[in-house]
Structure formats: C-alpha cells, structure tokens
Design a protein around this motif. Sequence first.
Motif, PDB file in Angstrom:
ATOM      1  N   PHE A   1       0.849  -1.180   0.000  1.00 20.06           N
ATOM      2  CA  PHE A   1       0.000   0.000   0.000  1.00 20.06           C
ATOM      3  C   PHE A   1       0.894   1.243   0.000  1.00 20.06           C
ATOM      4  N   ILE A   2       0.293   2.397  -0.309  1.00 21.79           N
ATOM      5  CA  ILE A   2       1.058   3.628  -0.506  1.00 21.79           C
ATOM      6  C   ILE A   2       0.499   4.728   0.399  1.00 21.79           C
ATOM      7  N   ASN A   3       1.392   5.521   0.933  1.00 21.94           N
ATOM      8  CA  ASN A   3       1.030   6.691   1.731  1.00 21.94           C
ATOM      9  C   ASN A   3       1.529   7.936   0.985  1.00 21.94           C
ATOM     10  N   VAL A   4       0.633   8.871   0.676  1.00 16.25           N
ATOM     11  CA  VAL A   4       0.989  10.058  -0.105  1.00 16.25           C
ATOM     12  C   VAL A   4       0.755  11.313   0.730  1.00 16.25           C
ATOM     13  N   MET A   5       1.730  12.217   0.728  1.00 20.65           N
ATOM     14  CA  MET A   5       1.572  13.484   1.450  1.00 20.65           C
ATOM     15  C   MET A   5       2.281  14.600   0.696  1.00 20.65           C
ATOM     16  N   GLU A   6       1.912  15.840   1.006  1.00 28.47           N
ATOM     17  CA  GLU A   6       2.575  16.988   0.412  1.00 28.47           C
ATOM     18  C   GLU A   6       3.979  17.136   0.995  1.00 28.47           C
ATOM     19  N   VAL A   7       4.858  17.762   0.228  1.00 29.99           N
ATOM     20  CA  VAL A   7       6.226  17.991   0.699  1.00 29.99           C
ATOM     21  C   VAL A   7       6.221  18.841   1.962  1.00 29.99           C
ATOM     22  N   SER A   8       5.303  19.810   2.039  1.00 29.74           N
ATOM     23  CA  SER A   8       5.251  20.696   3.214  1.00 29.74           C
ATOM     24  C   SER A   8       4.970  19.921   4.489  1.00 29.74           C
ATOM     25  N   LEU A   9       4.087  18.897   4.409  1.00 28.42           N
ATOM     26  CA  LEU A   9       3.784  18.072   5.580  1.00 28.42           C
ATOM     27  C   LEU A   9       5.002  17.247   5.981  1.00 28.42           C
ATOM     28  N   ALA A  10       5.697  16.672   4.987  1.00 28.90           N
ATOM     29  CA  ALA A  10       6.900  15.889   5.270  1.00 28.90           C
ATOM     30  C   ALA A  10       7.981  16.751   5.916  1.00 28.90           C
ATOM     31  N   LYS A  11       8.149  17.979   5.400  1.00 30.86           N
ATOM     32  CA  LYS A  11       9.151  18.883   5.974  1.00 30.86           C
ATOM     33  C   LYS A  11       8.786  19.282   7.404  1.00 30.86           C
ATOM     34  N   GLU A  12       7.493  19.444   7.660  1.00 33.21           N
ATOM     35  CA  GLU A  12       7.058  19.782   9.022  1.00 33.21           C
ATOM     36  C   GLU A  12       7.369  18.642   9.983  1.00 33.21           C
ATOM     37  N   ILE A  13       7.160  17.405   9.534  1.00 33.88           N
ATOM     38  CA  ILE A  13       7.491  16.252  10.370  1.00 33.88           C
ATOM     39  C   ILE A  13       8.983  16.221  10.672  1.00 33.88           C
ATOM     40  N   VAL A  14       9.803  16.460   9.646  1.00 30.87           N
ATOM     41  CA  VAL A  14      11.260  16.461   9.828  1.00 30.87           C
ATOM     42  C   VAL A  14      11.684  17.557  10.798  1.00 30.87           C
ATOM     43  N   SER A  15      11.148  18.779  10.614  1.00 33.28           N
ATOM     44  CA  SER A  15      11.550  19.901  11.478  1.00 33.28           C
ATOM     45  C   SER A  15      11.130  19.656  12.924  1.00 33.28           C
ATOM     46  N   ASN A  16       9.945  19.060  13.133  1.00 32.40           N
ATOM     47  CA  ASN A  16       9.495  18.744  14.494  1.00 32.40           C
ATOM     48  C   ASN A  16      10.403  17.710  15.148  1.00 32.40           C
ATOM     49  N   PHE A  17      10.806  16.722  14.353  1.00 26.94           N
ATOM     50  CA  PHE A  17      11.700  15.692  14.891  1.00 26.94           C
ATOM     51  C   PHE A  17      13.055  16.287  15.284  1.00 26.94           C
ATOM     52  N   LEU A  18      13.637  17.100  14.394  1.00 27.09           N
ATOM     53  CA  LEU A  18      14.946  17.697  14.672  1.00 27.09           C
ATOM     54  C   LEU A  18      14.861  18.638  15.872  1.00 27.09           C
ATOM     55  N   ARG A  19      13.747  19.392  15.968  1.00 28.65           N
ATOM     56  CA  ARG A  19      13.573  20.303  17.104  1.00 28.65           C
ATOM     57  C   ARG A  19      13.490  19.521  18.409  1.00 28.65           C
ATOM     58  N   GLU A  20      12.763  18.400  18.405  1.00 29.93           N
ATOM     59  CA  GLU A  20      12.646  17.579  19.609  1.00 29.93           C
ATOM     60  C   GLU A  20      13.980  16.945  19.979  1.00 29.93           C
ATOM     61  N   THR A  21      14.755  16.547  18.935  1.00 30.83           N
ATOM     62  CA  THR A  21      16.072  15.960  19.189  1.00 30.83           C
ATOM     63  C   THR A  21      17.009  16.974  19.834  1.00 30.83           C
ATOM     64  N   GLU A  22      17.006  18.220  19.288  1.00 33.16           N
ATOM     65  CA  GLU A  22      17.848  19.273  19.859  1.00 33.16           C
ATOM     66  C   GLU A  22      17.426  19.584  21.291  1.00 33.16           C
ATOM     67  N   LYS A  23      16.105  19.596  21.535  1.00 29.66           N
ATOM     68  CA  LYS A  23      15.610  19.884  22.871  1.00 29.66           C
ATOM     69  C   LYS A  23      16.054  18.807  23.855  1.00 29.66           C
ATOM     70  N   SER A  24      15.967  17.525  23.422  1.00 30.86           N
ATOM     71  CA  SER A  24      16.370  16.420  24.295  1.00 30.86           C
ATOM     72  C   SER A  24      17.852  16.505  24.623  1.00 30.86           C
ATOM     73  N   THR A  25      18.669  16.835  23.592  1.00 30.70           N
ATOM     74  CA  THR A  25      20.108  16.962  23.816  1.00 30.70           C
ATOM     75  C   THR A  25      20.404  18.095  24.788  1.00 30.70           C
ATOM     76  N   SER A  26      19.694  19.232  24.608  1.00 25.49           N
ATOM     77  CA  SER A  26      19.894  20.384  25.488  1.00 25.49           C
ATOM     78  C   SER A  26      19.506  20.048  26.917  1.00 25.49           C
ATOM     79  N   ILE A  27      18.384  19.305  27.062  1.00 25.80           N
ATOM     80  CA  ILE A  27      17.925  18.926  28.403  1.00 25.80           C
ATOM     81  C   ILE A  27      18.937  18.008  29.073  1.00 25.80           C
ATOM     82  N   GLU A  28      19.520  17.064  28.294  1.00 28.87           N
ATOM     83  CA  GLU A  28      20.504  16.148  28.863  1.00 28.87           C
ATOM     84  C   GLU A  28      21.730  16.907  29.357  1.00 28.87           C
ATOM     85  N   ILE A  29      22.187  17.891  28.538  1.00 34.22           N
ATOM     86  CA  ILE A  29      23.364  18.680  28.939  1.00 34.22           C
ATOM     87  C   ILE A  29      23.039  19.501  30.184  1.00 34.22           C
ATOM     88  N   GLN A  30      21.851  20.149  30.169  1.00 34.57           N
ATOM     89  CA  GLN A  30      21.460  20.978  31.307  1.00 34.57           C
ATOM     90  C   GLN A  30      21.294  20.135  32.564  1.00 34.57           C
TER      91      GLN A  30
END
Length: 352
Positions: free
Chosen positions: A179-208
């Motif tokens: 089966f196939i899942n289709v989405m707009e590029v803007s939605l995919a980019k939003e998912i990527v940016s949210n993931f990277l933001r959460e990763t940076e936040k987790s790293t910052s929290i670990e350091i803090q």
Amino acid sequence: MLNRKIFSNMERDVIGEVMNISLGSSATSLSSILGKRVEITVPHINVTTAQEFSYKQLEPAIGVEINYIEGLKGVNVMIWKRSDAKIILEALLNKKIPDEEFEMDEISISAICEVMNQMMGSAATALSEFLGKHINISTPIAFEIDDNNEFKSKYFAEDDEIVVVSFDLSIEGEVQSQFINVMEVSLAKEIVSNFLRETEKSTSIEIQTEENDNIEKEDAVNKKIDTIIKQNNDYEEIIKRERMKTNQNKKEKEETFVNVRPVEYESFDDEEEVLSEEQLSNLELIMLVPLTISVEIGKTSKQIKDILEISPGTIIELDKQAGALVDIIVNGKLIAKGEVVVVNDNFGVRVV
C-alpha cells in the motif's frame, strides 16, 4: 522523477524512521483487530510530482483520506488494493464474500473507516511520542478511486511535489501485498523539522541536567562541610561551657570529681547495611513467591440489564482510545504502562 534534491539523505532517513514507527503501531492495531499476525515493512520513499505519480500496481484501488487537525497541518492519503480491503472485511465478518458480490457500499466503507480509524489512531499516538507533541487526526474517509485524474486533482495540482511512501503488507495466511502513503512535501518537511527540534531539545535537556547534577553535587558537598564545621563549633562551645562550670564548681567545693572524656564526633560516612544469613535466606524465599501480572486495555461500567443482553458478537466500548497505552497490573497494583505487541503469534506488552 524530480531532478533537484528536495530532501537530504538525513531528512529521508528521518521520514522513513517516523513512518516506520507510526505504521508499525498501526500493524499491531490491525493484528489485534483481525486476530492474525500483521507485518508492515520498512518504507521506501520517493519524491515526485503529482503528474508523474502512478499507482497502477494497486488498481483497482481505494483511497483513505486522513486530515491532521492538531500538532501537524496537512492531508495524508493512503491507497490500498480493493482486493486487500475485501480480505480485511472478510476477516472482520468471518465469512467469504464472492468477488461479484463485493462492493464499496455504505456498510463496507463504514467498516474500512473503522479499521483505518484504529490503525491511524495508533499511528498518531506513536507519532505524538516520537515528536514530543500532541498529534490528532480526523475520522478517516474511505472512497473508491474510479478516475485517476479526478483523484489526483482533488488533492494536488499537476506540478505539485509530493512524497510517496510505499510499504509491503503481510497478513498471516491471507495477504502479501503493498500500500502507498501520499503526502505533500510541506507536511513531510514539518514532520522532519518537528523531529529535529525535539532531538535538539532532548540533547539540550541532557546537557542541562548533567550541569544541574554537578551543581547539586557540589552544593551537597559544601552543605556537608558547613554542617561539619558548625557541629565542630558547637562541640567546642559545649566543651568551653563545661570547663567553665567545672572551674565554678571547684571554687564552691574543694573536691569535685569531673568526668572529662574526649568528644565523640558523629560519623558522616554512610555505612553499607550488611544482611545476615537469615535475612538473605528470607529474601531468597520472597523472590520465589509467584505474582500475577495482568494487562488491562480498558474498562467500562454497564447496567445489569445491559450485561444480561451480552451475546457472541456484542461489542463493548471501553474507556480508552485505540492505540492508547495499556495498564500493567501486579496483584491489583498498577506498576507500569505499555503498548500491545504481537510476539510469535501471541499478544505481549512492551513497557514504556
């Protein structure tokens, strides 16, 4: 195929991992519904234009529209083989449907929507935990795809860039398909940016957190030193007062016996408690006591008249949404929460 590179290799990996985790939860949900082992493989990602997009390998096909209403913005469209939808319905109804009798009527669409609602509900829950934010979707809308051009124009313009994620689907003893899942590029980019933001936040929290731990340890040591100094000063003051009393008593009485001994300071070293042989023996006996572990997927209350009407086929609605974490209970006590998984054809629970 697009000539320019819209996503880096790292961003493609992020999209693949996010879809893999979310659709993996959907597979567990579908397995619970059908009572069969369901596997959804690691996805294959392709970026193309709506005009070049093709799904001939799935025709005749049905579409399922999923709208994100909270946490993300956009539309996700899943495309399934019509024959796979028929097999899922047969498993739900526990009866075979002849090809000539199967049609996408109101009952069939309603059943498919309910299956997709539970699958995508589990996917949204997994996506929420992965991205660190609440994700909510609308009720899925299922429809038969009769006209390819009409279907594409409903969701995309011809020159729109879209992300196509393909999955291999396996349902035990029934389906080996795709089966196939289709989405707009803007939605995919939003998912990527949210993931990277959460990763940076987790790293910052670990350091803090590490810095805070070091500060707390340093403060604890300083407090302990201050306590020792204060206690020493207190002891010295006590000794001084006792000596003054002794001298005063000597003046009043010619012979007064004073029992003077060194001050014993309190030890600040933590001594590790050592268990006796009897205690160790008792501990071993306790470790052998069996405890009952139960997993509660939900509960509800019914009137006695409703309970008496329960019969094979009755559906009892519980107080938890599809895909929500289940309660792990030992001897009536809640000890953890987890998610339902399938292990070698048996149900299991993964502690989270």
